[in-house]
Design a protein around this motif. Structure first.
Motif: not given
Length: 650
Positions: A446, A449, A453, A455, A457-459, A461-462
């Motif tokens: 993470y 990410k 990342e 994406d 949303e995933e970025r 989160k990271g």
């Protein structure tokens, strides 16, 4: 022959196109396996103390001094050995002092050159000639190589070597040569450097340390919680940005951000001066002894309070956004009765030491004012857009991990989260549960990410996970039930300041715990060690850095002056050479000037943790495993050449 094997061997044949070239490489690699293992140097918790870090890096935690002792034994006095060591650490500065004290510099140059060449020979003895050649400074490569291959057997070449030295002096290159060979000795004495976390925060020079590390010949880094905090800030995570600025303000180190990284803090400064113009900000006095004038100190104090309040707001926002973090009890701005000036924690009321909070809306405490939103937005852009900061963070991502397995040692900063019963604790990360090695791996993924990342949303989160790693009770890099920053500022009762440590910090003194952790990460339980940073060892209270029967070595470097009163020393570093493991304790570093004038070092005591019965060779290391695999591949290639399956390329 399988098609995959054949394709690989054909690619290998491009590098070694003939039987002769493949045989030569195999012979060379086999010979390397029998050289002594290179020396590893472990340092941790540097915390921006660049001068102390440079000194320990230069002296190799006593490795240079030990090498001088090996070479000269009792043929040099202790004073001469100290002087030679100091010259190797600081050649330019030491020569300036010597020139003020001596008249006959030519004779000093001649004696010193011979001594340095002998030390250099000893330092180079465990490497191949090819590896040494690559390390040689370009200006003097040929000369140093010639002098290092001198054989003291009274042959005809003795006059040749003497003339080299005489000519170096005669043409005025002695001082440049001394600088070059001293730096070469530093390079050869340590083969590989491990930084076990926390380069950033508290001290004035983390950027200088990063610049130095980026030029170091061989190293790896295990991220500390303070490093991940700066990584989160560089990725644009607002809570991380606010924490980074607050810590810089607290220690009077705003110039790190402004001058070294070019972060524009003028909007924050203007806002702080206007908002807290008549507020003494008593709870936000600076720590340590920052070298700033009274006016700058007053500004720092106001900025300190301004960014702290901003931090509590944006942290409250992330707590609400990330319900899976389960940190609702840390949303403290919503626990305040603003009319009465009290806060309720754990069912108990506490009066606030500071009730002047003009930017906090009691009906919506986490909301940023329009000006605050503008400030945070500009800071976010400044951190993301800072080229030097991004270069430093890319280096951390390239050379760093949350943990490292290297030569049967497990390296990590902080703790492996455990339950009270001593089992690996399960931690929820975005709806899934992990423990032990898997927890480290998912958290690291993470972090990456958060930078790479695609994406959104995933970025995001990271990025938020970097703040989690900084301060969550289930973070391996933090390992306490809460970070009581708010309580320390606003509540007088010190009971609320306590941060309960994860059971790891008690259980890690048991060999069973150490064995469980070593096995979890795939190490040999009988011979493996854990090298652990993060928590200062309180030597003043008799605490030992060696735990669990010597299986866990806690080497908090103690570079941060803020810790030295409670530890009694300036921490520990670790050396792992071909003879075994050596812990080195350090006295506080006064200054480079003191080291030069008094020829004082800062390592005070060495503790042999483990001595091998047979001197370790390259073949006993991870590199040795890689070399054996390469030798096997070369032998397969030779077999394919001789069987006619692959043709030689002349």
């Amino acid at each position: 022959m399988k098609s995959l094997d054949r394709k690989y061997l054909e690619r290998l044949s491009q590098l070694f196109p003939t039987i002769a070239s493949a045989s030569t490489e195999a012979i060379n690699l086999q010979a390397i396996l029998n050289l002594p293992k290179g020396t590893e140097h472990f340092m941790t918790d540097i915390h921006g103390e660049d001068e102390a870090f440079y000194h320990v890096l230069k002296n190799g935690s006593g490795a240079v001094r030990r090498k001088i002792g090996d070479v000269f034994g009792k043929t040099l006095s202790e004073q001469d050995k100290r002087g030679l060591a100091t010259l190797i650490y600081y050649p330019k500065e030491k020569m300036e002092i010597i020139k003020e004290q001596r008249v006959d510099m030519e004779e000093w140059y001649r004696i010193t050159l011979y001594r340095l060449v002998e030390v250099c020979k000893a330092a180079a003895s465990k490497y191949t000639r090819s590896k040494v050649r690559k390390a040689l400074p370009s200006d003097f490569a040929y000369i140093i190589e010639e002098l290092m291959t001198e054989v003291n057997d009274g042959t005809d070449k003795e006059h040749y070597y003497s003339e080299i030295v005489n000519t170096i002096i005669r043409v005025g290159r002695a001082e440049d040569f001394i600088v070059a060979i001293s730096e070469l000795i530093q390079r050869l004495v340590i083969d590989h450097l491990h930084i076990v976390g926390d380069i950033f925060d508290r001290g004035p020079g983390p950027h200088k340390i990063m610049d130095k590390l980026m030029t170091y010949h061989s190293l790896d880094i295990q991220w500390g919680n303070h490093d991940v905090l700066w990584m989160g800030a560089a990725a644009g995570q607002r809570s991380c940005i606010a924490n980074v600025i607050r810590i810089c303000a607290r220690y009077g180190n705003m110039d790190i951000l402004e001058d070294s990284y070019g972060i524009n803090l003028l909007p924050l400064a203007t806002y702080a001066l206007n908002t807290y113009k008549d507020d003494p900000c008593t709870c936000f006095q600076l720590k340590g002894d920052p070298c700033i004038n009274e006016k700058e100190q007053e500004l720092n104090i106001k900025m300190h309070k301004a960014i702290a309040i901003l931090q509590f707001k944006v942290e409250g926002q992330i707590v609400k956004k990330r319900g899976s973090f389960k940190m609702e009890d840390r949303n403290l701005l919503e626990c305040i009765d603003y009319e009465r000036g009290i806060i309720t924690l754990g069912g108990k009321e506490y009066p606030l030491k500071d009730t002047y909070l003009p930017t906090v809306n009691p009906l919506d405490p986490l909301a940023l004012t329009e000006e605050e939103e503008e400030i945070m937005s500009r800071l976010e852009s400044a951190f993301i857009g800072c080229e030097k900061l991004q270069a430093h963070m890319r280096f951390l991502l390239n050379k760093g991990n949350l943990f490292k397995v290297y030569n049967n040692n497990l390296l990590y900063h902080g703790c492996v989260p455990l339950t009270a019963e001593g089992k690996l604790k399960e931690v929820e990360v975005f709806g899934k549960k992990y423990r032990g090695k898997k927890l480290y791996e998912v958290l690291e993924s993470y972090v990456r990410k958060g930078f790479f990342e695609l994406d959104p949303e995933e970025r995001e989160k990271g990025r938020d996970m970097m703040w989690f790693i900084w301060c969550h009770e289930n973070s391996p890099l933090f390992g306490k039930d809460k970070m009581t920053t708010f309580e320390r500022y606003f509540i007088a009762d010190k009971e609320t300041h306590k941060e309960k440590k994860n059971p790891y910090y008690v259980l890690s003194d048991n060999e069973e715990t150490a064995d469980m952790i070593l096995a979890e990460f795939g190490l040999d339980v009988a011979t493996g060690h854990i090298v652990n940073g993060h928590v200062p060892v309180k030597s003043i209270e008799g605490e030992s850095p060696s735990k669990a029967g010597g299986k866990i070595l806690v080497i908090d470097g103690g570079f941060s002056k803020a810790y030295q009163k409670e530890t009694g020393i300036a921490g520990y570093t670790l050396i792992y050479n071909s003879y075994g493991l050596i812990l080195v304790s350090h006295n506080p570093f006064e200054s480079k000037e003191q080291a030069l004038v008094h020829e004082s070092d800062i390592h005070s005591e060495t503790i042999v943790v483990e001595r091998t019965l047979v001197r370790q060779q390259v073949g006993d290391t991870d590199i040795g495993k890689e070399l054996r695999a390469q030798i096997e591949d070369l032998e397969l290639l030779l077999s394919a050449y001789r069987s006619g399956e692959i043709a030689e390329r002349y």
